[in-house]
Design an enzyme around this catalytic site. Structure first.
Site, short mmCIF file in Angstrom:
data_model
loop_
_atom_site.label_atom_id
_atom_site.label_comp_id
_atom_site.label_asym_id
_atom_site.label_seq_id
_atom_site.Cartn_x
_atom_site.Cartn_y
_atom_site.Cartn_z
N GLY A 12 0.83 -1.20 0.00
CA GLY A 12 0.00 0.00 0.00
C GLY A 12 0.86 1.25 0.00
N ASN A 88 1.83 -2.15 5.44
CA ASN A 88 1.05 -0.93 5.60
C ASN A 88 -0.36 -1.05 5.03
OD1 ASN A 88 0.56 2.12 5.75
ND2 ASN A 88 0.50 1.76 3.55
N SER A 144 -3.13 0.34 14.62
CA SER A 144 -4.04 1.47 14.82
C SER A 144 -4.37 1.59 16.30
CB SER A 144 -5.33 1.26 14.02
OG SER A 144 -6.32 2.19 14.39
N TYR A 157 -12.28 -4.08 11.78
CA TYR A 157 -11.05 -3.29 11.67
C TYR A 157 -10.31 -3.28 13.01
CZ TYR A 157 -7.92 0.67 10.91
OH TYR A 157 -6.81 1.47 10.82
N LYS A 161 -6.59 -5.11 13.78
CA LYS A 161 -5.40 -4.41 14.24
C LYS A 161 -4.91 -4.98 15.58
CE LYS A 161 -5.04 -1.69 10.72
NZ LYS A 161 -3.91 -1.83 9.76
#
Length: 252
Positions: A12, A88, A144, A157, A161
């Site tokens: 990414g 990433n 994150s 999400y 993480k």
């Protein structure tokens, strides 16, 4: 920090934090491999903006297991070895449990875990195998603050993480004898082009209030932390998870 003659693969890497990381590594002397999925225009723009020479684009869908293997093979064919892997690339799909149906819920979880966890795990496996043959290296995962504070509208999400943090620390312990150092960066909301397009004025104002600095992180600030964990000076910080969130979320 000096990364002369080091090779770096950034997933990414065409925009946002990935682009800032690519710029920082190139400025420090590294040869940078930028992985991207579809946006060739952005990837080419990033490639052209890098200092130095020897940088390369690698177009692969890292959510695909076969393409994960091809990406590492292609990188090794190009550079001969891999010194640093930066996982990433990630996705974030809203799926409020009180608003979506079961199919939408399961799709969000499957897609999020495939990209955010399984791809990072598999690329770490493949890169680590190559690093073992060449004397060691560094793996840095972009996590994150959502791993710690929760993500109520995007639970997959947050969970992905948290899993990435656990993966980083597990690999840090297991790979240390091989001279491979693993860590994670946990940013808060970061001021990227993509984020700017998706935020409403109210959402932006709320995010600005979260930090006592009254601003969001800049991609370059996250990139600075990535370079630290990828440096030899940070070897004894293997297993660390570094918060880059402007004191918007503090954990004990």
């Amino acid at each position: 920090m000096n990364f002369n003659n080091k090779t770096v693969l950034i997933t990414g890497g065409s925009r946002g934090i990935g682009k800032a990381t690519a710029l920082a590594f190139a400025k420090a002397g590294a040869k940078v491999g930028i992985n991207y999925k579809t946006n060739m225009t952005k990837a080419e723009e990033t490639l052209q903006s890098l200092d130095g020479s020897g940088h390369q684009l690698f177009q692969y869908d890292i959510a695909n297991k076969d393409q994960q293997q091809e990406l590492i093979k292609d990188f090794l064919k190009t550079y001969g070895h891999i010194d640093i892997l930066v996982n990433n690339a990630g996705i974030s799909i809203p799926h409020d449990i009180d608003e979506v149906g079961f199919e939408e819920w399961t799709i969000a979880w499957e897609q999020t875990m495939n990209t955010n966890v399984f791809a990072a795990a598999n690329l770490s496996f493949l890169a680590a195998k190559a690093m073992m043959q060449s004397g060691g290296g560094h793996i840095v995962n972009i996590s994150s603050r959502g791993a710690f504070r929760g993500e109520p509208t995007k639970p997959a999400y947050g969970a992905s993480k948290a899993a990435l943090n656990a993966l980083s620390q597990s690999l840090a312990k297991r790979l240390a004898p091989h001279g491979i150092y693993v860590g994670a960066i946990a940013p808060g909301f970061t001021e990227t082009d993509m984020g700017a397009k998706t935020l409403t004025a109210t959402e932006r104002e709320n995010l600005l209030r979260e930090s006592p600095f009254k601003r969001m992180a800049q991609p370059a600030e996250v990139a600075h932390a990535v370079l630290f964990l990828a440096s030899d000076a940070a070897s004894y910080s293997s297993g660390a998870i570094i918060d880059v969130n402007g004191a918007s979320y503090l954990r004990s």
